[in-house]
Design a protein around this motif. Structure first.
Motif, PDB file in Angstrom:
ATOM      1  N   PHE A 104       0.826  -1.205   0.000  1.00 40.78           N
ATOM      2  CA  PHE A 104       0.000   0.000   0.000  1.00 40.78           C
ATOM      3  C   PHE A 104       0.862   1.258   0.000  1.00 40.78           C
ATOM      4  N   VAL A 105       1.991   1.213   0.685  1.00 42.52           N
ATOM      5  CA  VAL A 105       2.894   2.365   0.722  1.00 42.52           C
ATOM      6  C   VAL A 105       3.500   2.610  -0.656  1.00 42.52           C
ATOM      7  N   LYS A 106       3.914   1.551  -1.333  1.00 42.91           N
ATOM      8  CA  LYS A 106       4.534   1.680  -2.661  1.00 42.91           C
ATOM      9  C   LYS A 106       3.597   2.335  -3.671  1.00 42.91           C
ATOM     10  N   VAL A 107       2.342   1.976  -3.617  1.00 41.24           N
ATOM     11  CA  VAL A 107       1.375   2.535  -4.558  1.00 41.24           C
ATOM     12  C   VAL A 107       0.767   3.828  -4.018  1.00 41.24           C
ATOM     13  N   GLY A 108       0.577   3.894  -2.706  1.00 41.81           N
ATOM     14  CA  GLY A 108      -0.121   5.021  -2.103  1.00 41.81           C
ATOM     15  C   GLY A 108       0.637   6.328  -2.106  1.00 41.81           C
ATOM     16  N   VAL A 109       1.941   6.296  -1.882  1.00 40.09           N
ATOM     17  CA  VAL A 109       2.717   7.547  -1.822  1.00 40.09           C
ATOM     18  C   VAL A 109       2.691   8.287  -3.159  1.00 40.09           C
ATOM     19  N   PRO A 110       3.026   7.642  -4.276  1.00 36.13           N
ATOM     20  CA  PRO A 110       2.947   8.379  -5.545  1.00 36.13           C
ATOM     21  C   PRO A 110       1.519   8.821  -5.886  1.00 36.13           C
ATOM     22  N   LEU A 111       0.555   7.961  -5.593  1.00 33.69           N
ATOM     23  CA  LEU A 111      -0.833   8.309  -5.877  1.00 33.69           C
ATOM     24  C   LEU A 111      -1.288   9.504  -5.045  1.00 33.69           C
ATOM     25  N   GLN A 112      -0.899   9.530  -3.783  1.00 31.39           N
ATOM     26  CA  GLN A 112      -1.276  10.649  -2.919  1.00 31.39           C
ATOM     27  C   GLN A 112      -0.579  11.937  -3.344  1.00 31.39           C
ATOM     28  N   LEU A 113       0.678  11.859  -3.730  1.00 32.55           N
ATOM     29  CA  LEU A 113       1.390  13.049  -4.210  1.00 32.55           C
ATOM     30  C   LEU A 113       0.756  13.581  -5.495  1.00 32.55           C
ATOM     31  N   LEU A 114       0.473  12.699  -6.424  1.00 33.90           N
ATOM     32  CA  LEU A 114      -0.141  13.102  -7.685  1.00 33.90           C
ATOM     33  C   LEU A 114      -1.520  13.724  -7.455  1.00 33.90           C
ATOM     34  N   THR A 115      -2.332  13.078  -6.651  1.00 29.22           N
ATOM     35  CA  THR A 115      -3.671  13.587  -6.378  1.00 29.22           C
ATOM     36  C   THR A 115      -3.609  14.923  -5.640  1.00 29.22           C
ATOM     37  N   GLY A 116      -2.677  15.058  -4.719  1.00 29.95           N
ATOM     38  CA  GLY A 116      -2.527  16.318  -3.994  1.00 29.95           C
ATOM     39  C   GLY A 116      -2.121  17.466  -4.902  1.00 29.95           C
ATOM     40  N   ILE A 117      -1.171  17.221  -5.783  1.00 27.68           N
ATOM     41  CA  ILE A 117      -0.714  18.272  -6.701  1.00 27.68           C
ATOM     42  C   ILE A 117      -1.815  18.661  -7.674  1.00 27.68           C
ATOM     43  N   VAL A 118      -2.471  17.671  -8.257  1.00 23.28           N
ATOM     44  CA  VAL A 118      -3.571  17.962  -9.183  1.00 23.28           C
ATOM     45  C   VAL A 118      -4.708  18.676  -8.457  1.00 23.28           C
ATOM     46  N   GLY A 119      -5.010  18.239  -7.238  1.00 25.46           N
ATOM     47  CA  GLY A 119      -6.064  18.885  -6.456  1.00 25.46           C
ATOM     48  C   GLY A 119      -5.770  20.342  -6.176  1.00 25.46           C
ATOM     49  N   ILE A 120      -4.546  20.642  -5.770  1.00 24.19           N
ATOM     50  CA  ILE A 120      -4.170  22.031  -5.492  1.00 24.19           C
ATOM     51  C   ILE A 120      -4.267  22.880  -6.751  1.00 24.19           C
ATOM     52  N   LEU A 121      -3.753  22.374  -7.859  1.00 23.29           N
ATOM     53  CA  LEU A 121      -3.809  23.132  -9.109  1.00 23.29           C
ATOM     54  C   LEU A 121      -5.249  23.371  -9.565  1.00 23.29           C
ATOM     55  N   MET A 122      -6.090  22.356  -9.453  1.00 24.06           N
ATOM     56  CA  MET A 122      -7.482  22.506  -9.877  1.00 24.06           C
ATOM     57  C   MET A 122      -8.256  23.448  -8.959  1.00 24.06           C
ATOM     58  N   ILE A 123      -7.968  23.417  -7.670  1.00 21.72           N
ATOM     59  CA  ILE A 123      -8.624  24.353  -6.754  1.00 21.72           C
ATOM     60  C   ILE A 123      -8.246  25.780  -7.114  1.00 21.72           C
ATOM     61  N   LEU A 124      -6.974  25.999  -7.407  1.00 29.09           N
ATOM     62  CA  LEU A 124      -6.533  27.346  -7.775  1.00 29.09           C
ATOM     63  C   LEU A 124      -7.175  27.819  -9.079  1.00 29.09           C
ATOM     64  N   LEU A 125      -7.390  26.895 -10.019  1.00 27.36           N
ATOM     65  CA  LEU A 125      -8.001  27.275 -11.296  1.00 27.36           C
ATOM     66  C   LEU A 125      -9.511  27.432 -11.213  1.00 27.36           C
ATOM     67  N   LEU A 126     -10.184  26.557 -10.493  1.00 29.09           N
ATOM     68  CA  LEU A 126     -11.644  26.545 -10.497  1.00 29.09           C
ATOM     69  C   LEU A 126     -12.283  27.417  -9.412  1.00 29.09           C
ATOM     70  N   PHE A 127     -11.592  27.630  -8.314  1.00 26.11           N
ATOM     71  CA  PHE A 127     -12.153  28.392  -7.198  1.00 26.11           C
ATOM     72  C   PHE A 127     -11.208  29.534  -6.817  1.00 26.11           C
TER      73      PHE A 127
END
Length: 80
Positions: A55-78
């Motif tokens: 779970f750590v091997k898959v979760g860390v990159p997935l969480q980093l990717l989702t966090g970065i995309v989430g921050i960028l989308m929040i800045l663009l949409l809201f």
């Protein structure tokens, strides 16, 4: 628990509280690193024969990717 804090923070900065509330909502769902972070992970943990490190091997990159995309989308949409 964190939404009132996010609203108070945005009010003290004199900006819109919407991006802060959306960030808290998205952050609450980012629990990919451990098998106990979500019910789905917990269900497949023992049945699938996975180890904690899987779970750590898959979760860390997935969480980093989702966090970065989430921050960028929040800045663009809201905007603040």
């Amino acid at each position: 628990m964190f939404i009132p804090l996010a609203i108070a923070l945005s009010e003290s900065m004199a900006v819109s509280p919407v991006p802060f509330v959306i960030a808290v909502a998205i952050s609450a769902s980012l629990a990919f690193i451990t098998p106990f972070g979500s019910p789905t992970n917990a269900m497949v943990f023992s049945v699938g024969g996975y180890r904690f490190i899987d779970f750590v091997k898959v979760g860390v990159p997935l969480q980093l990717l989702t966090g970065i995309v989430g921050i960028l989308m929040i800045l663009l949409l809201f905007p603040f």
